[in-house]
Design an enzyme around this catalytic site. Structure first.
Site, short mmCIF file in Angstrom:
data_model
loop_
_atom_site.label_atom_id
_atom_site.label_comp_id
_atom_site.label_asym_id
_atom_site.label_seq_id
_atom_site.Cartn_x
_atom_site.Cartn_y
_atom_site.Cartn_z
N CYS B 11 8.98 3.47 4.62
CA CYS B 11 7.56 3.53 4.88
C CYS B 11 6.91 2.23 4.36
CB CYS B 11 6.94 4.74 4.19
SG CYS B 11 7.25 4.77 2.42
N CYS B 14 7.14 1.60 0.72
CA CYS B 14 8.47 1.25 0.21
C CYS B 14 8.72 -0.24 0.40
CB CYS B 14 9.54 2.05 0.94
SG CYS B 14 9.19 3.80 1.04
#
Lengths: 325, 77
Positions: B11, B14
């Protein structure tokens, strides 16, 4: 409470830009400046408060509470309430789901949490207060909690365990009541604050462009759509309006912060509030990309049932609001 | 030699975390290996419930958010 923003907008539009009062352009600009400042401030406050709550109430604590206590049927309500104060990013839905399953929490209860958490989140609450006022915000929050709880209870009746992916079934078989006590972090508030603040700014930065574009579009529509325009097509007694609005809303997700200001204008032009709330719940609460993430833990069939039940509950609450509001 | 693992399924948060960790390791000159763990089954070994997470020498240091610069500096130091 917001008088000073009106004064600020007055000053900017009439004194700094020297626009004439009462003209179409100056009205639209005034509306835009006022709404943008008000909503961004409210977002800042709500996100910050939620950040503080969340810092002391991380999702691990929620899991351990639900796992360890016997709640005699109240677990659905409590899971749904926890969903309000524990926002999570949709990319975390898989680890969250596994965490709950591992803690031996029934699937229906997990779903109650998974439904309410994105539905009633800090950004939606901030926008709602700014656009629709406190009363409607409260109605939205309470119905979000009830909806999560109801959908969770309905889903628990389906015996959904058989539709989990094999590795999750294995985790389910080895699930145990949480035995390790939650290691409470004894971080002092002064140390939490910078972390919370950094998170607030990050969330705000992510939504600000959408909010501004949304308010701008809303402002333009405000000027060009005649009052009561939608009453012709979207009357309360039009039975198709609510399901149609909900189904349109499900694929829209990332732009929730841009969509809400537009919906507010639509409501002011005659779209019934229940239809609008159903639409907004569809936008905020359900997203297809999130559904696809869940493929790691659920079969397509289960994702379908999950989305189907939630959509149905949203449609029902839309009808309900149109009757009572 | 530190072993840093960044847990996350890819994501945006991240990716931000990975970029920050990489930049700070370079900046401070700390000797460390950086590993991205993207498989959900591997991530779940660490018993976390929100991504991204930063694991330093097999200990979960940050979970559920992008760390701040100063936090990471402290952890690396």
């Amino acid at each position: 409470m917001f008088d000073w923003i009106i004064k600020l907008a007055d000053w900017l539009v009439y004194n700094v830009l020297h626009l004439e009062q009462g003209k179409h352009l100056s009205n639209a600009l005034h509306f835009f400046i006022y709404d943008t400042i008000k909503i961004l401030l409210l977002l800042l406050v709500v996100i910050f408060l939620m950040g503080i709550v969340n810092s002391y109430f991380p999702v691990e604590k929620v899991r351990n509470f639900l796992s360890r206590h016997k709640l005699y049927g109240f677990e659905y309500l409590i899971a749904s309430l926890f969903g309000v104060v524990t926002p999570f990013c949709s990319c975390s839905s898989v680890p969250l789901f596994i965490g709950f399953v591992r803690g031996g929490i029934p699937l229906g209860v997990t779903f109650a949490f998974l439904i309410t958490s994105p539905l009633v989140n800090e950004v939606a609450i901030g926008l709602f207060i700014g656009l629709f006022g406190l009363k409607i915000t409260l109605i939205y929050v309470i119905s979000g909690v009830i909806l999560g709880m109801t959908a969770g209870i309905i889903l628990s009746k389906f015996k959904l365990e058989r539709f989990l992916t094999p590795w999750v079934k294995e985790i389910l078989a080895n699930a145990e009541k949480e035995s390790n006590t939650f290691e409470a972090e004894n971080t002092p508030f002064s140390k939490r604050l910078p972390i919370i603040w950094a998170e607030v700014l990050k969330i705000l930065k992510g939504v600000v462009p959408y909010v501004i574009v949304g308010i701008a579009i809303g402002g333009l529509m405000h000027g060009y759509i005649p009052e009561g325009f939608f009453e012709k097509y979207m009357r309360k007694d039009n039975l198709f309006a609510v399901p149609l609005a909900t189904l349109l809303a499900v694929p829209m997700y990332s732009n929730a912060s841009g969509v809400l200001p537009v919906v507010q204008v639509l409501v002011s032009k005659g779209i019934p509030l229940g239809t609008a709330i159903a639409f907004m719940m569809g936008v905020v609460g359900l997203s297809l990309p999130e559904g696809m993430l869940l493929k790691k833990v659920m079969t397509i069939k289960l994702i379908g049932i999950f989305f189907g039940v939630v959509t149905l509950c949203i449609i029902l609450s839309g009808y309900l609001f149109n009757i009572i509001l | 030699m530190k072993n840093i693992k960044i847990l996350g399924t890819g994501c945006p948060k991240c990716k931000q975390t990975t970029a920050l960790v990489e930049a700070l390791v370079k900046e401070t000159g700390v000797e460390a290996t950086i590993e991205k763990v993207e498989d959900i089954m591997d991530i779940m070994q660490y018993n976390i419930m929100a991504t991204p997470a930063v694991v330093i020498d097999e200990k979960v240091a940050i979970k559920g958010r992008v760390p701040t610069r100063s936090e990471l500096l402290e952890l690396l130091g």
